[in-house]
Design a protein around this motif. Structure first.
Motif, short mmCIF file in Angstrom:
data_model
loop_
_atom_site.label_atom_id
_atom_site.label_comp_id
_atom_site.label_asym_id
_atom_site.label_seq_id
_atom_site.Cartn_x
_atom_site.Cartn_y
_atom_site.Cartn_z
N HIS A 135 -21.23 0.60 -7.83
CA HIS A 135 -20.66 -0.20 -6.75
C HIS A 135 -20.10 0.67 -5.63
O HIS A 135 -19.97 0.20 -4.49
CB HIS A 135 -19.54 -1.10 -7.29
N GLY A 136 -19.76 1.91 -5.94
CA GLY A 136 -19.19 2.81 -4.95
C GLY A 136 -17.68 2.66 -4.84
O GLY A 136 -17.13 1.60 -5.16
N PRO A 137 -16.98 3.72 -4.41
CA PRO A 137 -15.52 3.72 -4.38
C PRO A 137 -14.90 2.78 -3.35
O PRO A 137 -13.71 2.49 -3.42
CB PRO A 137 -15.18 5.18 -4.06
N ASP A 138 -15.68 2.33 -2.39
CA ASP A 138 -15.12 1.47 -1.35
C ASP A 138 -15.10 -0.01 -1.74
O ASP A 138 -14.50 -0.82 -1.04
CB ASP A 138 -15.91 1.63 -0.04
N LEU A 259 -2.64 1.78 -15.51
CA LEU A 259 -2.59 1.87 -14.05
C LEU A 259 -1.20 1.55 -13.52
O LEU A 259 -0.79 2.07 -12.47
CB LEU A 259 -3.61 0.91 -13.43
N GLU A 260 -0.47 0.70 -14.24
CA GLU A 260 0.89 0.35 -13.83
C GLU A 260 1.92 1.36 -14.32
O GLU A 260 3.11 1.24 -13.99
CB GLU A 260 1.23 -1.05 -14.36
N HIS A 261 1.50 2.31 -15.14
CA HIS A 261 2.37 3.39 -15.62
C HIS A 261 1.69 4.72 -15.29
O HIS A 261 1.09 5.37 -16.16
CB HIS A 261 2.61 3.27 -17.13
N PRO A 262 1.73 5.14 -14.03
CA PRO A 262 0.94 6.29 -13.58
C PRO A 262 1.25 7.58 -14.33
O PRO A 262 0.36 8.44 -14.47
CB PRO A 262 1.27 6.42 -12.09
N GLU A 263 2.47 7.75 -14.84
CA GLU A 263 2.78 8.96 -15.60
C GLU A 263 2.01 8.98 -16.92
O GLU A 263 1.58 10.04 -17.39
CB GLU A 263 4.29 9.07 -15.83
N GLN A 264 1.80 7.81 -17.50
CA GLN A 264 1.02 7.72 -18.74
C GLN A 264 -0.47 7.87 -18.44
O GLN A 264 -1.21 8.51 -19.20
CB GLN A 264 1.29 6.40 -19.46
N PRO A 375 -11.03 9.40 -12.91
CA PRO A 375 -9.61 9.73 -13.07
C PRO A 375 -8.71 9.16 -11.98
O PRO A 375 -7.50 9.04 -12.18
CB PRO A 375 -9.60 11.26 -13.04
N THR A 376 -9.28 8.80 -10.83
CA THR A 376 -8.47 8.28 -9.72
C THR A 376 -8.45 6.75 -9.69
O THR A 376 -8.08 6.15 -8.67
CB THR A 376 -9.01 8.81 -8.38
N LEU A 377 -8.83 6.12 -10.77
CA LEU A 377 -8.85 4.66 -10.84
C LEU A 377 -7.50 4.08 -10.46
O LEU A 377 -6.45 4.60 -10.85
CB LEU A 377 -9.21 4.24 -12.27
N ARG A 378 -7.53 2.97 -9.71
CA ARG A 378 -6.28 2.31 -9.32
C ARG A 378 -6.56 0.83 -9.06
O ARG A 378 -7.71 0.44 -8.81
CB ARG A 378 -5.67 2.95 -8.08
N PRO A 401 -9.37 -6.27 -10.67
CA PRO A 401 -10.04 -5.57 -9.57
C PRO A 401 -9.50 -4.15 -9.40
O PRO A 401 -8.29 -3.95 -9.32
CB PRO A 401 -9.72 -6.45 -8.35
N VAL A 402 -10.40 -3.18 -9.36
CA VAL A 402 -10.01 -1.77 -9.21
C VAL A 402 -10.85 -1.09 -8.16
O VAL A 402 -11.92 -1.56 -7.76
CB VAL A 402 -10.16 -1.02 -10.55
N THR A 403 -10.35 0.03 -7.72
CA THR A 403 -11.09 0.94 -6.86
C THR A 403 -10.72 2.35 -7.28
O THR A 403 -9.97 2.55 -8.23
CB THR A 403 -10.80 0.67 -5.38
N TRP A 404 -11.25 3.36 -6.58
CA TRP A 404 -10.96 4.75 -6.95
C TRP A 404 -11.19 5.70 -5.77
O TRP A 404 -11.73 5.31 -4.77
CB TRP A 404 -11.79 5.20 -8.16
#
Length: 404
Positions: A135-138, A259-264, A375-378, A401-404
């Protein structure tokens, strides 16, 4: 304290909805204040016992005086659809019938068998991540239909020998059976449709055998007279529904929680292979998506300072037990370095989830590979827009829904 003394003036309604998809309902803490075993009221006005304490839940889950027999007319149901779509196989049975069916199936769900499936699961996970990346990062990609649902759905189809081409049909029927908002009529129709599907599939397999577990059960149990055709179709339906619905919700909610606990998330990204097994166990404890285990007392039971009388309903919400501070320090903190030994996410005792080893492998590989490759999933939308599935359902989100 007697059960009469423990009755509160106005018991709260049960089941309870989650405000945040990855935290238990706020009402669980309020129930806990009244003791580890307290009263609540179901949709039909029936009062039942709700067990919020870990030690009390663990004790009751191995007590033979609590029955799992869903064919009993007085068995308590959380929502109307449960009365119409009772999954009687395994989880809805008592010994000796339960033990006979479990022995038929357990060899296909051992740790060894689950580990033997790792290459196939890694292939399936890899293909789903390829589809996400295409799908691409955008683009905002919904991980529920693109990742979380197809992984366990494909795995259980390959294990059973069910054509994955039929997945849209059985996923929709499963949704109607398990979501709390379904009417009794919708759930009953979905249950009949799935049993009918497997009855027809059994006929096709008898004419042209394959290599799946269903083929094995036809050959070794149906054709030898050990199982009736109706029982086999019901068992197959149970394995299909249980084999993908819970794990799909667990995968989606695990990704959301990370994703809601970025340190983890960062800890997992830094060492996916090393952290994934432990992260899986902590997320199972933390999320507890298969939340309400139901039973009915076949005899009087004294526990947690009350007496549960014969014929009374009992609910054991795993999300409450797994957030008990005396057992799991700082229970509301997600810590993928924690070793949450003894969590009850898969239940406990003779009814402990038969597919837990397979689910663990799917979750471990799914999380490991997703965060290794992306690794940059958000999140692509705020958490508040996602909502949570209602109480009385397997817990999760409809969209991710996510992007990266």
């Amino acid at each position: 304290m007697s059960s009469d003394q423990a009755v509160v003036a106005d018991p709260p309604a049960f089941p309870m909805d989650r405000g945040c998809p990855y935290h238990p309902p706020a009402g669980y803490a309020e129930l806990r204040q009244d003791g580890p075993v307290t009263r609540a009221k179901l949709f039909d006005g029936r009062e039942v016992w709700v067990v919020t304490g870990y030690e009390e839940a663990r004790r009751l889950l191995v007590d033979p005086r609590l029955s799992s027999d869903r064919s009993r007319p007085d068995f308590p149901v959380l929502v109307p659809r449960m009365a119409a779509a009772k999954l009687v196989a395994l989880v809805g049975m008592d010994p000796p019938e339960h033990d006979i069916q479990r022995r038929m199936l357990i060899g296909n769900f051992t740790v060894r068998r689950a580990n033997a499936l790792r290459p196939d699961i890694e292939r399936i996970v890899g293909e789903r991540i390829d589809a996400v990346l295409a799908h691409g990062p955008d683009a905002a990609v919904d991980l529920v239909p693109e990742f979380a649902l197809p992984i366990p759905s494909t795995v259980i189809c390959e294990l059973l020998g069910v054509p994955y081409d039929d997945h849209e049909f059985f996923e929709e029927q499963t949704r109607l059976m398990v979501i709390a908002t379904s009417t009794a009529e919708q759930a009953a129709a979905a249950s009949r449709a799935l049993v009918g599907y497997f009855d027809e599939l059994i006929t096709r397999k008898q004419a042209s055998p394959g290599q799946g577990l269903l083929d094995e059960l036809i050959r070794e149990r149906l054709e030898t007279g050990q199982l009736s055709r109706e029982d086999l179709a019901t068992i197959a339906m149970f394995l299909l529904v249980a084999g993908h619905e819970t794990t799909a919700n667990m995968l989606a909610l695990s990704v959301l929680a990370l994703l809601e606990h970025p340190e983890q998330q960062a800890r997992l990204v830094a060492d996916p292979a090393g952290r994934a097994p432990g992260a899986t166990e902590e997320l199972l404890r933390f999320l507890s998506v298969a939340d309400e285990i139901q039973r009915i007392a076949a005899d009087d039971i004294e526990v947690g300072g009350v007496v549960i009388r014969s014929g009374e309903g009992v609910y054991l919400p795993t999300a409450a037990a797994n957030r008990t501070a005396a057992t799991f320090p700082d229970p509301d903190v997600l810590d993928i370095g924690r070793v949450p030994r003894g969590h009850l996410a898969f239940g406990y005792g003779i009814h402990q989830c038969i597919g837990q080893n397979l689910a663990r492998v799917e979750l471990e590989i799914g999380l490991r590979e997703l965060f290794r490759r992306i690794p940059t999933l958000r999140l692509a939308e705020p958490l508040a827009t996602l909502g949570a599935k209602p109480g009385g359902s397997v817990q999760g989100v409809y969209r991710l829904p996510v992007t990266w």
